[in-house]
Design a protein around this motif. Structure first.
Motif, PDB file in Angstrom:
ATOM      1  N   GLU A  64     111.433  39.221 101.758  1.00 40.79           N
ATOM      2  CA  GLU A  64     112.304  38.598 102.618  1.00 40.79           C
ATOM      3  C   GLU A  64     111.947  37.137 102.737  1.00 40.79           C
ATOM      4  N   LYS A  65     110.569  36.927 102.778  1.00 42.94           N
ATOM      5  CA  LYS A  65     110.029  35.631 102.741  1.00 42.94           C
ATOM      6  C   LYS A  65     110.488  34.979 101.450  1.00 42.94           C
ATOM      7  N   THR A  66     110.214  35.387 100.360  1.00 41.25           N
ATOM      8  CA  THR A  66     110.619  34.681  98.792  1.00 41.25           C
ATOM      9  C   THR A  66     111.871  34.423  98.878  1.00 41.25           C
ATOM     10  N   VAL A  67     113.024  35.146  99.361  1.00 35.94           N
ATOM     11  CA  VAL A  67     114.297  35.028  99.186  1.00 35.94           C
ATOM     12  C   VAL A  67     114.834  33.909 100.301  1.00 35.94           C
ATOM     13  N   GLY A  68     113.904  33.629 101.275  1.00 29.30           N
ATOM     14  CA  GLY A  68     114.234  32.366 102.328  1.00 29.30           C
ATOM     15  C   GLY A  68     114.968  33.230 103.521  1.00 29.30           C
ATOM     16  N   LEU A  69     114.407  34.334 103.736  1.00 31.01           N
ATOM     17  CA  LEU A  69     115.052  34.991 105.196  1.00 31.01           C
ATOM     18  C   LEU A  69     114.270  34.858 106.279  1.00 31.01           C
ATOM     19  N   THR A  70     113.123  34.823 105.883  1.00 30.99           N
ATOM     20  CA  THR A  70     112.022  34.923 107.017  1.00 30.99           C
ATOM     21  C   THR A  70     110.967  33.830 106.711  1.00 30.99           C
ATOM     22  N   ASP A  71     109.879  33.850 107.558  1.00 30.42           N
ATOM     23  CA  ASP A  71     108.527  33.232 107.407  1.00 30.42           C
ATOM     24  C   ASP A  71     107.666  34.160 107.232  1.00 30.42           C
ATOM     25  N   GLY A  72     107.944  35.341 106.830  1.00 32.78           N
ATOM     26  CA  GLY A  72     106.880  36.498 106.744  1.00 32.78           C
ATOM     27  C   GLY A  72     106.354  37.305 107.934  1.00 32.78           C
ATOM     28  N   SER A  73     107.038  37.093 109.009  1.00 34.18           N
ATOM     29  CA  SER A  73     106.522  37.502 110.244  1.00 34.18           C
ATOM     30  C   SER A  73     106.851  39.073 110.119  1.00 34.18           C
ATOM     31  N   ALA A  74     106.142  39.776 110.916  1.00 31.37           N
ATOM     32  CA  ALA A  74     106.011  41.145 111.295  1.00 31.37           C
ATOM     33  C   ALA A  74     107.304  41.568 111.928  1.00 31.37           C
ATOM     34  N   PRO A  75     107.950  42.721 111.659  1.00 31.76           N
ATOM     35  CA  PRO A  75     109.289  42.963 112.763  1.00 31.76           C
ATOM     36  C   PRO A  75     108.724  43.368 114.185  1.00 31.76           C
ATOM     37  N   LYS A  89     109.820  60.275 118.822  1.00 29.14           N
ATOM     38  CA  LYS A  89     109.022  61.681 119.099  1.00 29.14           C
ATOM     39  C   LYS A  89     109.875  62.525 119.776  1.00 29.14           C
ATOM     40  N   GLY A  90     109.476  63.737 119.940  1.00 23.05           N
ATOM     41  CA  GLY A  90     110.010  64.583 120.683  1.00 23.05           C
ATOM     42  C   GLY A  90     109.881  64.314 122.156  1.00 23.05           C
ATOM     43  N   LYS A  91     110.390  64.796 123.176  1.00 23.81           N
ATOM     44  CA  LYS A  91     110.693  64.404 124.348  1.00 23.81           C
ATOM     45  C   LYS A  91     109.250  64.886 124.990  1.00 23.81           C
ATOM     46  N   SER A  92     108.905  63.867 125.805  1.00 25.56           N
ATOM     47  CA  SER A  92     107.395  63.922 126.562  1.00 25.56           C
ATOM     48  C   SER A  92     107.445  62.936 127.286  1.00 25.56           C
ATOM     49  N   SER A  93     106.500  62.959 128.488  1.00 29.54           N
ATOM     50  CA  SER A  93     106.349  61.931 129.336  1.00 29.54           C
ATOM     51  C   SER A  93     105.551  60.812 128.910  1.00 29.54           C
ATOM     52  N   ASP A  94     104.923  60.896 127.758  1.00 34.99           N
ATOM     53  CA  ASP A  94     104.045  59.820 127.426  1.00 34.99           C
ATOM     54  C   ASP A  94     104.543  59.363 125.958  1.00 34.99           C
ATOM     55  N   SER A  95     105.934  59.128 125.734  1.00 38.45           N
ATOM     56  CA  SER A  95     106.394  58.859 124.754  1.00 38.45           C
ATOM     57  C   SER A  95     107.874  58.129 124.860  1.00 38.45           C
ATOM     58  N   ASN A  96     108.035  56.718 123.998  1.00 38.05           N
ATOM     59  CA  ASN A  96     109.182  56.281 124.137  1.00 38.05           C
ATOM     60  C   ASN A  96     110.020  57.141 122.981  1.00 38.05           C
ATOM     61  N   ASP A  97     111.073  57.447 123.152  1.00 39.42           N
ATOM     62  CA  ASP A  97     111.927  58.366 122.405  1.00 39.42           C
ATOM     63  C   ASP A  97     112.665  57.740 121.009  1.00 39.42           C
ATOM     64  N   TRP A  98     113.405  56.553 121.648  1.00 43.60           N
ATOM     65  CA  TRP A  98     114.232  55.819 120.614  1.00 43.60           C
ATOM     66  C   TRP A  98     113.448  54.402 120.207  1.00 43.60           C
ATOM     67  N   GLN A  99     113.563  54.173 119.254  1.00 42.47           N
ATOM     68  CA  GLN A  99     113.092  52.876 118.936  1.00 42.47           C
ATOM     69  C   GLN A  99     113.725  52.285 117.454  1.00 42.47           C
ATOM     70  N   ALA A 100     113.455  50.939 117.489  1.00 42.26           N
ATOM     71  CA  ALA A 100     114.000  50.152 116.271  1.00 42.26           C
ATOM     72  C   ALA A 100     112.858  49.117 115.624  1.00 42.26           C
ATOM     73  N   GLU A 101     112.860  48.907 114.699  1.00 41.78           N
ATOM     74  CA  GLU A 101     112.036  47.682 113.972  1.00 41.78           C
ATOM     75  C   GLU A 101     112.923  46.703 113.599  1.00 41.78           C
ATOM     76  N   VAL A 102     112.825  45.420 114.313  1.00 40.98           N
ATOM     77  CA  VAL A 102     113.709  44.416 113.969  1.00 40.98           C
ATOM     78  C   VAL A 102     113.142  43.146 113.304  1.00 40.98           C
ATOM     79  N   THR A 103     113.746  42.824 112.258  1.00 43.74           N
ATOM     80  CA  THR A 103     113.071  41.384 111.607  1.00 43.74           C
ATOM     81  C   THR A 103     114.508  40.372 111.702  1.00 43.74           C
ATOM     82  N   ALA A 104     114.098  39.411 112.407  1.00 44.84           N
ATOM     83  CA  ALA A 104     115.131  38.190 112.739  1.00 44.84           C
ATOM     84  C   ALA A 104     115.340  37.527 111.197  1.00 44.84           C
ATOM     85  N   TYR A 105     116.383  37.297 110.965  1.00 42.83           N
ATOM     86  CA  TYR A 105     116.696  36.523 109.591  1.00 42.83           C
ATOM     87  C   TYR A 105     117.574  35.121 110.040  1.00 42.83           C
TER      88      TYR A 105
END
Length: 436
Positions: free
Chosen positions: A281-292, A420-436
């Motif tokens: 992604e950094k090579t083709v010019g979409l990002t500066d190489g930052s983590a999602p 994860k499965g449903k439990s009181s100590d987890s976030n159930d839904w998530q996404a990894e987002v890399t801004a272009y």
């Protein structure tokens, strides 16, 4: 009764044996659990309560597993019957005088219900029996971005390219370059990838990957030439996506060779590491190489089942005229439609986990994110999603059109990864987002 090589008389005995096995397992577990708890607990009353609770929980779990087994076995029987009936139909084509009995023709429907078309296998919203990219020699107009992306899926019509099943990231990168700056930005990005391919080609010591890189250099150069002439073909872009996949995959990993002696991907197509994706992604010019950025549900609402909350947060991070690579769930479309690759409803286990039946085995709809899609906003703020496995791959909303907005919201939410499965100590839904 036998249908082809399949003997239906074995089904009852196998199911009976499976149930007996479960019963014995439950009895053994009940006995050992009660003994163990009573021996270690100092208070007899507490010991009995604990034992009963554990036994009940285990018995319920085993019962649900038995039901899951029955469901899967039923699906296997169904596919066996379908295969046997189809084999008889195919054989009949060779003998014009032979007519398949009507009872055999209708067997699948009579045993399992509705009529099914076994030739249409759906994976991630895509009809795998029909490639969702057009003719390789077709010259495409990249200035009409929506029209091109609506047919630019990662499953193409080039039989010589075998990395189609894993190149979602490459397709997403090309789509992002196109949405960022049109054909010129695509040419600029692929030219940078070509320079990297030549560097890797010069330093690669593995002979198998060296052949793959030779092909990658040729294909990227062809795509750049086509873009320079204003006459790039769909096939050139498909091969360019294959080439970028090659650049992101090492010769071997964990003692596994990823390319054969001809430079083709080895069976069991591998995915791509996060670090390799970030570098490309950094090579083709979409990002500066930052983590999602990891987007999750509110920490204080762990019991909610609101993947829409996460997708809304993803949209909030994207400005008009910008896009983002969103790492989602490969089987998001199965979750979205509720249907497996055979077109039948997904199986829900006793623990609430969604499964599909695929290629002769039961697969959990993987909880982690492993599929790349592009979320973006046009200059006027309207949103779009490019999902290289969907059919069609590109979906956008129309300004003021509530129905199109709701459709996009539904797709976005269902593409979010279940952590994860449903439990009181987890976030159930998530996404990894890399801004272009």
């Amino acid at each position: 009764m036998k249908i082809g090589s399949f003997d239906t008389s074995t089904v009852t005995s196998k199911l009976s044996s499976a149930v007996e096995s479960v019963e014995k397992k439950v009895e053994a577990k009940v006995s050992s659990t009660v003994d163990s708890v009573r021996e270690t607990a100092s208070d007899v009353k507490i010991a009995v309560v604990r034992a009963e609770a554990r036994v009940e929980s285990f018995a319920r779990s085993e019962y649900e597993q038995a039901k899951d087994f029955a469901r899967v076995t039923g699906q296997r029987i169904e596919q066996k019957v379908d295969g046997a009936v189809q084999a008889m139909k195919d054989g009949a084509k060779e003998l014009p005088s032979f007519k398949v009995p009507q009872g055999v023709k209708d067997l699948g429907s009579r045993l399992f219900g509705e009529e099914r078309d076994s030739s249409r296998r759906v994976e991630g919203g895509t009809n795998w029996s029909q490639k969702n990219s057009g003719k390789p020699d077709e010259v495409v107009d990249l200035n009409d971005k929506e029209k091109f992306l609506s047919t630019y899926g990662q499953k193409d019509q080039l039989d010589s390219t075998r990395s189609d099943e894993a190149r979602c990231q490459s397709n997403t990168i090309i789509a992002a370059l196109l949405m960022k700056g049109g054909p010129e930005e695509v040419k600029k990005g692929l030219s940078a990838a070509l320079a990297t391919a030549r560097e890797q080609q010069a330093s690669e010591t593995d002979p198998n990957r060296k052949k793959a890189l030779d092909r990658a250099v040729t294909n990227l150069q062809s795509a750049v030439d086509g873009l320079s002439a204003g006459k790039v073909t769909r096939g050139q872009l498909d091969k360019a996506a294959d080439a970028m996949w090659t650049l992101m995959v090492p010769a071997r990993e964990n003692d596994r060779q990823h390319f054969d002696k001809d430079g083709d991907p080895v069976g069991g197509i591998t995915g791509i590491s996060t670090s390799a994706i970030r570098e490309m992604e950094k090579t083709v010019g979409l990002t500066d190489g930052s983590a999602p950025v990891i987007v999750k549900e509110k920490w204080f609402a762990p019991f909610t089942d609101d993947n829409r909350e996460v997708s809304d947060k993803v949209w909030d991070k994207i400005e008009p005229g910008k896009s983002a690579h969103v790492a989602t769930n490969l089987y998001g479309e199965h979750k979205a439609t509720g249907l497996g690759p055979d077109g039948k409803p997904i199986t829900i286990s006793g623990k609430g986990q969604p499964y599909i039946y695929e290629n002769g085995e039961m697969k959990l709809l993987n909880a982690h994110a492993q599929h790349a899609v592009l979320f973006g906003k046009n200059a006027d703020g309207t949103r779009y999603i490019y999902n290289p496995l969907a059919d069609p791959p590109y979906l956008t909303e129309k300004k003021g059109d509530k129905a199109s907005s709701e459709k996009l919201d539904a797709m976005a939410a269902n593409l979010m990864g279940l952590q994860k499965g449903k439990s009181s100590d987890s976030n159930d839904w998530q996404a990894e987002v890399t801004a272009y």
